[in-house]
Write a protein that holds these residues in place. Structure first.
Motif, short mmCIF file in Angstrom:
data_model
loop_
_atom_site.label_atom_id
_atom_site.label_comp_id
_atom_site.label_asym_id
_atom_site.label_seq_id
_atom_site.Cartn_x
_atom_site.Cartn_y
_atom_site.Cartn_z
N GLN A 1 35.24 -21.11 -30.19
CA GLN A 1 34.76 -21.94 -28.90
C GLN A 1 34.64 -21.91 -27.30
O GLN A 1 35.74 -21.24 -26.41
N VAL A 2 33.51 -22.12 -26.72
CA VAL A 2 33.55 -21.51 -25.33
C VAL A 2 34.38 -22.64 -24.06
O VAL A 2 34.29 -24.06 -24.78
N GLN A 3 35.17 -22.40 -23.47
CA GLN A 3 36.46 -22.61 -22.61
C GLN A 3 35.88 -22.15 -21.04
O GLN A 3 36.28 -21.41 -20.59
N LEU A 4 35.61 -23.43 -19.90
CA LEU A 4 35.84 -23.05 -19.21
C LEU A 4 37.12 -23.92 -18.44
O LEU A 4 36.11 -25.21 -18.61
N VAL A 5 37.71 -23.52 -17.12
CA VAL A 5 38.19 -23.57 -16.52
C VAL A 5 38.50 -23.81 -15.18
O VAL A 5 38.67 -22.61 -15.06
N GLU A 6 38.36 -24.60 -14.36
CA GLU A 6 38.12 -24.55 -12.65
C GLU A 6 39.56 -24.80 -12.29
O GLU A 6 40.55 -25.74 -13.01
N SER A 7 39.91 -24.14 -11.31
CA SER A 7 40.93 -24.61 -10.15
C SER A 7 41.10 -24.58 -9.41
O SER A 7 39.84 -24.19 -8.79
N GLY A 8 42.02 -25.37 -8.37
CA GLY A 8 41.61 -24.83 -6.90
C GLY A 8 40.57 -26.18 -6.55
O GLY A 8 40.51 -25.83 -4.79
N GLY A 9 40.55 -27.38 -6.78
CA GLY A 9 39.84 -27.85 -5.52
C GLY A 9 41.61 -28.83 -5.06
O GLY A 9 42.22 -28.26 -4.71
N GLY A 10 40.92 -29.27 -4.24
CA GLY A 10 42.21 -30.27 -3.98
C GLY A 10 41.50 -31.13 -2.67
O GLY A 10 39.64 -31.34 -2.15
N LEU A 11 42.40 -31.18 -1.70
CA LEU A 11 41.76 -32.29 0.41
C LEU A 11 41.59 -31.43 1.13
O LEU A 11 43.10 -30.33 1.15
N VAL A 12 41.42 -30.85 2.08
CA VAL A 12 41.16 -30.16 2.97
C VAL A 12 40.13 -31.04 4.59
O VAL A 12 39.52 -31.58 4.19
N GLN A 13 40.51 -30.82 5.44
CA GLN A 13 40.35 -31.34 6.47
C GLN A 13 39.03 -30.30 6.23
O GLN A 13 38.63 -29.16 6.48
N ALA A 14 37.52 -30.63 7.60
CA ALA A 14 36.51 -30.57 7.85
C ALA A 14 36.85 -28.88 8.31
O ALA A 14 37.52 -28.66 9.40
N GLY A 15 35.83 -28.18 8.32
CA GLY A 15 36.43 -27.08 8.43
C GLY A 15 37.24 -25.86 8.34
O GLY A 15 36.80 -24.71 7.96
N GLY A 16 37.33 -26.19 7.49
CA GLY A 16 38.87 -25.39 6.04
C GLY A 16 38.45 -24.70 5.82
O GLY A 16 36.99 -25.32 4.92
N SER A 17 38.55 -24.11 4.39
CA SER A 17 38.14 -23.00 3.63
C SER A 17 39.65 -23.67 2.03
O SER A 17 40.09 -23.70 1.98
N LEU A 18 38.43 -23.06 1.18
CA LEU A 18 39.24 -23.44 -0.26
C LEU A 18 38.18 -22.44 -1.17
O LEU A 18 37.56 -22.35 -1.06
N ARG A 19 39.51 -21.94 -2.18
CA ARG A 19 38.12 -21.20 -3.08
C ARG A 19 38.29 -21.66 -4.53
O ARG A 19 39.89 -21.91 -5.30
N LEU A 20 37.26 -21.82 -5.62
CA LEU A 20 36.90 -23.08 -6.44
C LEU A 20 37.47 -21.02 -7.45
O LEU A 20 37.10 -19.98 -7.26
N SER A 21 38.58 -21.64 -8.96
CA SER A 21 38.11 -20.29 -9.30
C SER A 21 38.23 -20.73 -11.14
O SER A 21 38.15 -22.58 -11.47
N CYS A 22 37.26 -20.41 -12.45
CA CYS A 22 36.24 -20.94 -12.93
C CYS A 22 37.35 -19.83 -14.18
O CYS A 22 36.40 -18.00 -14.45
N ALA A 23 37.17 -19.77 -15.19
CA ALA A 23 38.41 -19.27 -16.30
C ALA A 23 37.44 -19.51 -17.22
O ALA A 23 37.79 -20.79 -17.97
N VAL A 24 37.10 -18.47 -18.10
CA VAL A 24 35.89 -18.58 -19.35
C VAL A 24 36.50 -17.28 -19.91
O VAL A 24 36.76 -16.78 -20.39
N SER A 25 36.52 -18.32 -21.51
CA SER A 25 37.25 -17.98 -22.85
C SER A 25 35.80 -17.71 -23.65
O SER A 25 35.37 -19.05 -24.00
N GLY A 26 36.00 -17.52 -25.16
CA GLY A 26 34.59 -18.04 -25.48
C GLY A 26 34.37 -17.02 -25.92
O GLY A 26 33.11 -17.91 -27.05
N THR A 27 33.39 -16.34 -24.65
CA THR A 27 31.95 -15.67 -24.89
C THR A 27 32.01 -14.57 -24.43
O THR A 27 33.12 -14.26 -23.48
N SER A 28 31.26 -13.89 -24.55
CA SER A 28 30.96 -12.97 -23.23
C SER A 28 30.41 -11.97 -22.46
O SER A 28 29.08 -12.38 -21.60
N PHE A 29 31.18 -12.89 -21.22
CA PHE A 29 31.46 -13.18 -19.61
C PHE A 29 31.09 -12.37 -19.33
O PHE A 29 30.01 -12.51 -18.22
N SER A 30 31.33 -10.95 -19.60
CA SER A 30 30.53 -9.67 -18.49
C SER A 30 29.05 -10.50 -18.69
O SER A 30 27.91 -9.67 -17.82
#
Length: 115
Positions: A1-30
């Motif tokens: 079963q292929v699963q993708l799980v995102e994280s890292g979102g949120g509230l930020v002021q204009a000009g700021g930075s965020l880093r999103l992540s997506c962890a993947v399982s159930g498939t040949s990611f590479s």
């Protein structure tokens, strides 16, 4: 079963930075191309950035020079570094891949940029 799980979102002021992540399982990611999409309220889902298995990247014109997509094959994870965020970047961000002739999406992570 292929699963993708995102994280890292949120509230930020204009000009700021965020880093999103997506962890993947159930498939040949590479060997899988990965994409980040976003959908603003009342809008259509649009491609933000994409990275191939070989590391070739593609960006929407609206984020070029501000966002960077990358991948860590050892961690089965794809990232989206977002700098100099603008109010128009506010949206739900989704991770995407194709496997077994099907399209797979994560649950999405909310990014809200306040001006």
């Amino acid at each position: 079963q292929v699963q993708l799980v995102e994280s890292g979102g949120g509230l930020v002021q204009a000009g700021g930075s965020l880093r999103l992540s997506c962890a993947v399982s159930g498939t040949s990611f590479s060997v899988s191309a990965m994409g980040w999409y976003r959908q603003a309220p009342g809008g259509q889902r649009e491609l933000v950035a994409r990275i191939t298995s070989g590391g070739t990247t593609k960006y929407a014109d609206s984020v070029k020079g501000r966002f960077t997509i990358s991948r860590d094959n050892a961690k089965n994870t794809v990232y989206l570094q977002m700098n100099n965020l603008k109010s128009e970047d506010t949206a739900v961000y989704y991770c995407n891949t194709q496997a077994f002739l099907a399209n797979y999406w994560g649950q999405g992570t909310q990014v809200t940029v306040s001006s």
